[in-house]
Design a protein around this motif. Structure first.
Motif, short mmCIF file in Angstrom:
data_model
loop_
_atom_site.label_atom_id
_atom_site.label_comp_id
_atom_site.label_asym_id
_atom_site.label_seq_id
_atom_site.Cartn_x
_atom_site.Cartn_y
_atom_site.Cartn_z
N LEU A 95 -0.41 19.46 -11.22
CA LEU A 95 -1.38 18.41 -10.91
C LEU A 95 -1.79 17.63 -12.14
CD1 LEU A 95 -3.63 20.25 -8.29
CD2 LEU A 95 -1.70 18.70 -7.92
N ASP A 96 -1.84 18.30 -13.29
CA ASP A 96 -2.20 17.60 -14.53
C ASP A 96 -1.09 16.62 -14.91
OD1 ASP A 96 -4.22 17.24 -16.44
OD2 ASP A 96 -3.12 18.43 -17.91
N SER A 97 0.17 17.03 -14.72
CA SER A 97 1.30 16.14 -15.00
C SER A 97 1.31 14.97 -14.02
CB SER A 97 2.62 16.91 -14.92
OG SER A 97 2.69 17.91 -15.91
N TYR A 98 0.97 15.23 -12.78
CA TYR A 98 0.87 14.17 -11.78
C TYR A 98 -0.21 13.17 -12.18
CZ TYR A 98 -0.50 11.96 -7.35
OH TYR A 98 -0.83 11.06 -6.38
N ARG A 99 -1.34 13.70 -12.63
CA ARG A 99 -2.43 12.84 -13.11
C ARG A 99 -1.98 11.95 -14.26
NH1 ARG A 99 -6.00 13.10 -17.16
NH2 ARG A 99 -5.09 15.08 -17.88
N ASP A 100 -1.00 12.47 -15.04
CA ASP A 100 -0.50 11.75 -16.20
C ASP A 100 0.69 10.85 -15.88
OD1 ASP A 100 -0.73 11.20 -18.99
OD2 ASP A 100 1.00 12.52 -19.38
N GLY A 101 0.99 10.68 -14.58
CA GLY A 101 2.02 9.72 -14.19
C GLY A 101 3.34 10.30 -13.73
N ALA A 102 3.43 11.63 -13.56
CA ALA A 102 4.70 12.24 -13.15
C ALA A 102 4.79 12.34 -11.63
CB ALA A 102 4.84 13.63 -13.77
N THR A 103 5.99 12.15 -11.12
CA THR A 103 6.25 12.29 -9.69
C THR A 103 6.46 13.76 -9.34
OG1 THR A 103 7.23 10.09 -9.43
CG2 THR A 103 7.94 11.79 -7.87
N ILE A 104 5.85 14.20 -8.25
CA ILE A 104 6.06 15.55 -7.72
C ILE A 104 7.20 15.50 -6.71
CG2 ILE A 104 5.05 17.44 -6.39
CD1 ILE A 104 2.32 16.59 -7.48
N ILE A 105 8.18 16.37 -6.87
CA ILE A 105 9.34 16.41 -5.98
C ILE A 105 9.38 17.78 -5.31
CG2 ILE A 105 11.85 16.17 -5.82
CD1 ILE A 105 11.63 14.73 -8.61
N LEU A 106 9.45 17.78 -3.99
CA LEU A 106 9.57 19.02 -3.22
C LEU A 106 10.93 19.03 -2.53
CD1 LEU A 106 5.99 19.04 -1.66
CD2 LEU A 106 6.79 20.37 -3.62
N PRO A 107 11.94 19.62 -3.18
CA PRO A 107 13.29 19.60 -2.61
C PRO A 107 13.40 20.53 -1.41
CG PRO A 107 13.25 20.86 -4.65
CD PRO A 107 11.89 20.27 -4.50
N GLN A 108 14.12 20.05 -0.41
CA GLN A 108 14.42 20.82 0.80
C GLN A 108 13.17 21.41 1.44
OE1 GLN A 108 18.24 22.82 1.03
NE2 GLN A 108 18.45 22.62 -1.20
N LEU A 109 12.14 20.58 1.55
CA LEU A 109 10.89 21.06 2.16
C LEU A 109 11.10 21.39 3.64
CD1 LEU A 109 7.89 21.62 1.70
CD2 LEU A 109 7.42 19.24 2.32
N HIS A 110 12.14 20.85 4.26
CA HIS A 110 12.39 21.15 5.68
C HIS A 110 12.60 22.64 5.92
CE1 HIS A 110 16.37 20.88 3.89
NE2 HIS A 110 16.88 21.50 4.95
N LEU A 111 13.04 23.38 4.90
CA LEU A 111 13.25 24.81 5.06
C LEU A 111 11.93 25.57 5.17
CD1 LEU A 111 16.19 25.40 2.56
CD2 LEU A 111 16.30 25.04 5.04
N ALA A 112 10.83 24.92 4.79
CA ALA A 112 9.52 25.56 4.85
C ALA A 112 8.56 24.83 5.79
CB ALA A 112 8.90 25.64 3.45
N ASP A 113 9.01 23.79 6.46
CA ASP A 113 8.14 22.99 7.30
C ASP A 113 8.82 22.77 8.65
OD1 ASP A 113 5.61 20.88 7.02
OD2 ASP A 113 7.16 20.20 8.41
N GLY A 114 8.20 23.27 9.71
CA GLY A 114 8.80 23.21 11.04
C GLY A 114 9.06 21.81 11.54
N LYS A 115 8.14 20.87 11.30
CA LYS A 115 8.33 19.50 11.78
C LYS A 115 9.53 18.84 11.11
CE LYS A 115 3.61 18.26 13.13
NZ LYS A 115 2.48 17.32 12.90
N LEU A 116 9.62 18.99 9.81
CA LEU A 116 10.75 18.39 9.10
C LEU A 116 12.06 19.04 9.50
CD1 LEU A 116 9.31 17.91 5.48
CD2 LEU A 116 9.57 16.19 7.27
N TYR A 117 12.04 20.35 9.71
CA TYR A 117 13.27 21.04 10.08
C TYR A 117 13.73 20.60 11.47
CZ TYR A 117 16.77 24.71 10.22
OH TYR A 117 17.95 25.38 10.28
N SER A 118 12.82 20.50 12.40
CA SER A 118 13.18 20.04 13.74
C SER A 118 13.72 18.62 13.70
CB SER A 118 11.96 20.11 14.67
OG SER A 118 11.54 21.45 14.86
N PHE A 119 13.14 17.79 12.85
CA PHE A 119 13.62 16.42 12.70
C PHE A 119 15.06 16.41 12.17
CE2 PHE A 119 13.87 12.40 10.23
CZ PHE A 119 13.63 11.51 11.28
N CYS A 120 15.34 17.26 11.20
CA CYS A 120 16.71 17.35 10.66
C CYS A 120 17.68 17.83 11.73
CB CYS A 120 16.75 18.28 9.46
SG CYS A 120 16.01 17.60 7.96
N LEU A 121 17.28 18.84 12.50
CA LEU A 121 18.16 19.35 13.54
C LEU A 121 18.46 18.29 14.58
CD1 LEU A 121 16.77 22.96 14.24
CD2 LEU A 121 18.71 22.28 12.82
#
Length: 403
Positions: A95-121
């Motif tokens: 969060l401190d790096s985000y505050r300083d201008g860095a982008t947060i990237i969550l790769p393959q979040l569909h594997l941990a999120d039911g809505k995204l996974y269903s959308f991919c399927l």
């Protein structure tokens, strides 16, 4: 390859990405050819993800090292800046790096999120390819990556905030997987077009098309990148060669001792053997066998959806309990050598498992699954124990769910 798709859900998922184009128009005019900025705003995109969900993931979810990365001003951030010495994500540093201008990237979040996974399927049958999601949260007046192209096609779904997209030139020939953009060697070409991607809008960018997307405005930008993990004819042909070599004994021989150090005296012989083997491959390669192997691997690699299975198995499945086939889950019925070594038997293949079936059960199960719902009492079999075991396993691996 078979499945019990929810055609309405699949159609809605595709339409959100490409409407007002039809699927036929998109695949004929844009797919693997040129980018497409969908001018229609789809409010339902907000149902896939939210800033609150990202806040929840970062604050409360398990975050192993591969679950998060960061980038700033066109470069990936050194993981040491947002992880502890043991590699675990340091949430405060993120969060401190985000505050300083860095982008947060969550790769393959569909594997941990039911809505995204269903959308991919829902999209996988339409595109004949595995789908994945990467999520990007960029602070105001910042950008994560510089000009680059990807080695796979992507759809971008803008969820919150806005991004200014810049489209540059196309690589000469579609890149293979792993042929990433090298800024010190690859020419991105001239800037072709710029536009603002607003919340609810979608964008398709084929692999090999260079682009950049800095944040726009004074709000954070949250978007989902849906990656299409295509398989190429090159991969199919390599599988065909491998499958054909099972019937070509000469392919099992080692290379000649002097192949790499030949002074030229045996080059013609080596070339003749190469040509002979190529002819053998062309004669014995099987499209059907290669397709079966690819289809089976595609099904097995899908990944299960198991929500509700534990409860169902804990309560037990009665003879008259109705079971339905989960939407978008792939399966196939295939022939395989029998365990006794005599002849072949039918097996059902799905994510993570394959189960042999008796000659009595196999055709009934095929028909019942194709119908979409059934109960154990609908079967007429002499081996009730096999039926109970197969039905329980299909629930455990996510193909079936009690209604």
């Amino acid at each position: 390859m078979q499945g019990q798709p929810n055609h309405s859900a699949a159609k809605q998922a595709v339409e959100m990405l490409i409407a007002p184009l039809t699927a036929d128009e998109f695949f004929a005019e844009y797919y693997e050819r040129k980018y497409f900025h969908n001018p229609v705003i789809h409010p339902e995109a907000a149902d896939l993800l939210s800033m609150d969900r990202i806040d929840e993931v970062i604050s409360d979810s398990e975050l192993p090292p591969s679950s998060l990365s960061m980038a700033k001003s066109g470069e990936g951030l050194d993981p040491a800046e947002y992880t502890f010495e043991n590699g675990v994500i340091d949430r405060g540093a993120v969060l401190d790096s985000y505050r300083d201008g860095a982008t947060i990237i969550l790769p393959q979040l569909h594997l941990a999120d039911g809505k995204l996974y269903s959308f991919c399927l829902a999209l996988e049958r339409e595109f004949g390819a595995r789908m994945q999601t990467n999520v990007y949260l960029t602070p105001p007046e910042a950008h994560g990556f510089g000009i680059h192209y990807d080695d796979h096609d992507v759809f971008v779904i803008q969820i919150a905030g806005a991004k200014q997209w810049e489209i540059y030139g196309d690589r000469d020939g579609l890149p293979f997987r792993g042929e990433s953009f090298r800024k010190d060697r690859d020419d991105p070409g001239e800037l072709k077009e710029t536009f603002i991607l607003q919340p609810g809008e979608c964008l398709y960018v084929p692999r090999g098309t260079a682009h950049r997307a800095p944040n726009h405005g004074d709000e954070p930008s949250l978007h989902i990148t849906v990656g299409i993990l295509h398989q190429t004819w090159a991969e199919f042909m390599l599988e065909a060669v491998g499958e054909a070599t099972l019937r070509i004994p000469e392919m099992r021989h080692s290379l000649p001792r002097k192949l790499f150090f030949d002074d030229g005296s045996e080059r013609a012989d080596h070339a003749a053997m190469f040509s002979s083997l190529m002819n053998e491959i062309a004669e014995k390669a099987s499209f059907d066998a290669t397709l079966a192997a690819f289809s089976g691997n595609f099904v097995k690699a899908q990944g299960p959806r198991l929500r509700g299975a534990l409860t169902a198995l804990s309560q037990g499945i009665g003879a008259d309990d109705r079971l339905r086939v989960r939407e978008h889950i792939l399966y196939s019925f295939e022939s395989a050598p029998s365990q006794s070594g005599e002849g072949e038997e039918t097996q059902i293949v799905l994510s993570g498992s394959s189960m042999p079936l008796s000659a009595e059960l196999a055709p009934q199960l095929r028909d019942k699954i194709a119908a979409g719902q059934f109960a154990k009492s609908d079967f007429s079999v002499s081996d009730a124990e096999e039926l109970d075991d197969i039905i329980g396993t299909l629930v455990a691996y996510g193909l079936l769910l009690p209604e």
